[in-house]
Design an enzyme around this catalytic site. Structure first.
Site, short mmCIF file in Angstrom:
data_model
loop_
_atom_site.label_atom_id
_atom_site.label_comp_id
_atom_site.label_asym_id
_atom_site.label_seq_id
_atom_site.Cartn_x
_atom_site.Cartn_y
_atom_site.Cartn_z
N ASN A 240 -23.04 -11.20 31.86
CA ASN A 240 -23.61 -10.44 31.50
C ASN A 240 -22.70 -8.69 31.94
O ASN A 240 -22.07 -9.39 33.13
CB ASN A 240 -24.92 -9.59 32.11
N SER B 184 -28.54 -18.56 26.17
CA SER B 184 -28.71 -19.16 24.95
C SER B 184 -27.51 -20.28 25.54
O SER B 184 -27.68 -20.78 24.60
CB SER B 184 -28.06 -18.67 23.56
N CYS C 182 0.93 -3.10 30.18
CA CYS C 182 1.35 -2.96 31.06
C CYS C 182 0.30 -2.93 32.57
O CYS C 182 1.30 -3.44 33.95
CB CYS C 182 2.41 -1.23 31.72
N HIS D 184 -17.96 -12.76 33.37
CA HIS D 184 -17.86 -12.43 32.08
C HIS D 184 -16.51 -11.02 32.26
O HIS D 184 -16.83 -9.42 31.52
CB HIS D 184 -18.02 -12.59 30.64
P1 CNA Z 1 -27.22 -14.92 23.60
O1 CNA Z 1 -26.49 -15.81 23.17
O2 CNA Z 1 -27.44 -13.59 23.09
O3 CNA Z 1 -28.26 -15.43 24.44
C1 CNA Z 1 -29.52 -14.46 24.24
C2 CNA Z 1 -30.71 -15.20 24.91
O4 CNA Z 1 -31.19 -13.83 25.62
C3 CNA Z 1 -31.26 -15.50 23.27
O5 CNA Z 1 -31.31 -17.38 23.97
C4 CNA Z 1 -32.22 -14.69 23.43
O6 CNA Z 1 -33.48 -15.50 23.00
C5 CNA Z 1 -32.74 -14.72 24.93
N1 CNA Z 1 -33.83 -12.92 24.73
C6 CNA Z 1 -33.42 -12.25 24.41
N2 CNA Z 1 -34.46 -11.13 24.96
C7 CNA Z 1 -35.13 -11.54 25.60
C8 CNA Z 1 -36.12 -11.67 26.25
N3 CNA Z 1 -37.28 -9.94 26.17
N4 CNA Z 1 -36.47 -12.55 27.20
C9 CNA Z 1 -36.66 -13.74 27.22
N5 CNA Z 1 -35.29 -13.84 26.96
C10 CNA Z 1 -34.78 -13.33 25.89
O7 CNA Z 1 -26.02 -14.06 24.83
P2 CNA Z 1 -26.00 -14.50 26.15
O8 CNA Z 1 -26.03 -13.96 27.68
O9 CNA Z 1 -26.72 -16.02 26.07
O10 CNA Z 1 -24.33 -14.86 25.43
C11 CNA Z 1 -23.56 -15.07 26.52
C12 CNA Z 1 -22.73 -13.46 25.88
C13 CNA Z 1 -23.29 -12.40 25.99
C14 CNA Z 1 -21.95 -13.36 27.37
O11 CNA Z 1 -19.99 -12.92 27.06
C15 CNA Z 1 -22.08 -11.78 27.00
O12 CNA Z 1 -20.53 -11.07 27.31
C16 CNA Z 1 -22.25 -11.33 25.52
N6 CNA Z 1 -23.11 -10.19 26.15
C17 CNA Z 1 -24.26 -9.57 27.00
C18 CNA Z 1 -24.68 -7.89 26.75
C19 CNA Z 1 -24.86 -7.41 28.54
O13 CNA Z 1 -24.16 -6.68 30.03
N7 CNA Z 1 -25.99 -7.01 28.68
C20 CNA Z 1 -24.77 -7.87 26.53
C21 CNA Z 1 -25.04 -8.57 24.81
C22 CNA Z 1 -24.04 -10.10 24.41
#
Ligand code: CNA
Length: 453
Positions: free
Chosen positions: A236, A369, A264, A253
């Site tokens: 995140n 995911s 620059c 990340h």
């Molecule tokens: P993703 O691929 O969007 O996966 C998120 C996962 O979380 C999914 O499998 C969902 O089913 C699961 N999920 C969603 N809500 C809940 C919940 N309440 N309880 C349990 N599980 C839940 O995101 P990843 O993190 O896997 O992918 C990595 C990316 C997302 C990174 O590069 C991040 O920078 C990027 N990202 C970050 C943010 C943040 O900083 N909050 C927000 C959006 C994307």
């Protein structure tokens, strides 16, 4: 480990395949004659026995790629073995240009690493751990937990994730405002260079302004307070772990805590571009802007006086030349220091993982995911005998955790804490929040003349 690999999304099947990007062997027409093939099979059979191959594979899964190769090639006692023997023992025939029996190990090394990485990615579930009771017991006894977290732990704070049904990708697709072949382009560095306004049109949605850490963030802090957290590897970029007070967090990340000029490279505190992010504008580098204005002024006066268009060692030529210099006709564009697809991860990721794999005794994966490499590979780059608990709303098919707890992550960690008799700390006070929001974890170097936050 990342090995300098650029951030990328796993494509279907990639996890288990040597893909063409990883190894472009120019192997067209690599037909193998029957005689050659028989000779290779005979050589393989004269090499390692099946039992020895099983031992080597088990060692690889426990030691990891680097340590395994070191011990294999340069064992403490006795002579090392050749990579050719290892590859043939694993049933892998090297590509034609590496196939000669005289090919030295050094030339086989890259190919071997890819083959071994592929093997490493296949983790087998440990049969001993299955139930919620097992998860409770593992958490009770673990002393060095790695928590691998993702966007799913911040959705309850109001920050959309990428891939959920109501996540950012779905929103972008539904809006249909941008001509994107894939919503992932929103976070692609090449696309950003061309059209930064697209990223800045939605960046405020994920910008850590008024968010309060979720029970999950605070649960990670709880593990740390209890002396159980080895490290939180977070994907995140919202810095909410830091806001929750977690010290030992690696923002794999990057984050919005700092931003840099694409031209620059000047780095500034993230708060410097907060106004533009909130107004959905593209922030520009003030230094590059001033430089360009000065250059233009000089050019104007130079051409009036018939002087050459040279300033500060730079030649200011025609429009096209200038456009290239500024990267698309704009003075330096500021980009938050978050890792986009196509950018390499900080080497700290490899360094920490290499160190932590020696100590970790439990991996807890929450709210991800596991689709983004190389962070997703934490699961297979720690010893395969270390138990893994996966907490997520939706299941994943491409990894093999031992215990899957599917549902809302906040509810699950609260339940686990209740079972353990632990209490999740309350959210930080407003004053702590003001101090901590956007504070870069660890040391951050700013360009000269720019102070830290
Ligand atoms: P993703 O691929 O969007 O996966 C998120 C996962 O979380 C999914 O499998 C969902 O089913 C699961 N999920 C969603 N809500 C809940 C919940 N309440 N309880 C349990 N599980 C839940 O995101 P990843 O993190 O896997 O992918 C990595 C990316 C997302 C990174 O590069 C991040 O920078 C990027 N990202 C970050 C943010 C943040 O900083 N909050 C927000 C959006 C994307």
């Amino acid at each position: 480990m990342s090995d300098g690999t650029a951030l990328h999304e796993l494509s279907a099947g990639e996890t288990y395949q040597i893909d063409s990007d990883e190894y472009d062997s120019d192997d067209q027409g690599d037909n193998i004659g029957e005689k050659d093939y028989d000779e290779l099979v005979a050589e393989a059979e004269n090499g390692f026995t099946d039992e020895e191959v099983a031992v080597l594979t088990a060692e690889l899964r426990e030691k990891g790629l680097v340590n395994f190769l070191r011990d294999y090639l340069v064992p403490v006692s006795g002579p090392g073995q050749t990579l050719r023997k290892l590859l043939l023992g694993l049933g892998v025939i090297p590509p034609v240009h590496l196939r000669s029996s005289t090919t030295p190990d050094i030339q086989l090394l890259s190919f071997t690493k890819i083959v071994l990485s592929r093997l490493l990615r296949r983790r087998t579930k440990l049969p001993a751990y299955n139930s919620v009771d097992d998860a409770v017991s593992l958490l009770r006894h673990a002393k060095n937990i790695i928590v691998l977290s993702g966007a799913g732990i911040s959705t309850s704070c109001g920050i959309p994730d990428f891939r959920s049904a109501n996540g950012l990708y779905a929103q972008i697709q539904e809006d249909g405002e941008y001509d994107l072949s894939d919503p992932q382009e929103m976070f692609d560095i090449r696309y950003f260079r061309e059209q930064p306004e697209v990223f800045y049109s939605f960046a405020k949605q994920i910008y850590p302004s008024n968010f309060v850490p979720s029970p999950c963030h605070r649960w990670i802090k709880l593990l740390e307070d209890r002396g159980k957290l080895l490290r939180n590897y977070t994907q995140n970029i919202d810095t909410l772990e830091t806001l929750a007070g977690v010290q030992n967090v690696l923002q794999c990340h990057g984050s919005f805590a700092t931003a840099s000029c694409l031209r620059c490279r000047r780095r500034v505190p993230g708060t410097d571009i907060e106004g533009e992010i909130m107004r959905q504008e593209v922030p520009k580098c003030s230094v590059c802007r001033a430089e360009r204005e000065a250059a233009r002024a000089y050019e104007k006066s130079a051409s009036a006086k018939g002087k050459p268009k040279v300033k500060g060692g730079m030649i200011w030529g025609d429009e096209e030349e200038e456009e290239n210099e500024w990267g698309g006709g704009e003075p330096g564009i500021m980009k938050p220091d978050i890792t986009f697809f196509g950018q390499a991860l900080d080497s700290k990721f490899d360094e920490c993982l290499f160190k932590d794999r020696e100590k970790v005794d439990l991996l807890v994966i929450i709210g991800t995911s596991l689709k983004v490499a190389p962070v997703s590979e934490v699961c297979t780059h720690i010893p395969h005998s270390i138990p893994q608990i996966f907490i997520n709303l939706t299941p994943v098919a491409h990894v093999q955790p031992d215990i899957c707890l599917l549902g809302d992550a906040d509810t699950i960690v609260t339940y686990l804490s209740d079972r353990l008799g632990w209490s999740i700390p309350p959210p930080p006070s407003a004053s702590a929040k003001n101090q901590l929001t956007m504070t870069p974890p660890g040391e951050v170097e700013f360009a000269s003349g720019v102070g830290p936050l």
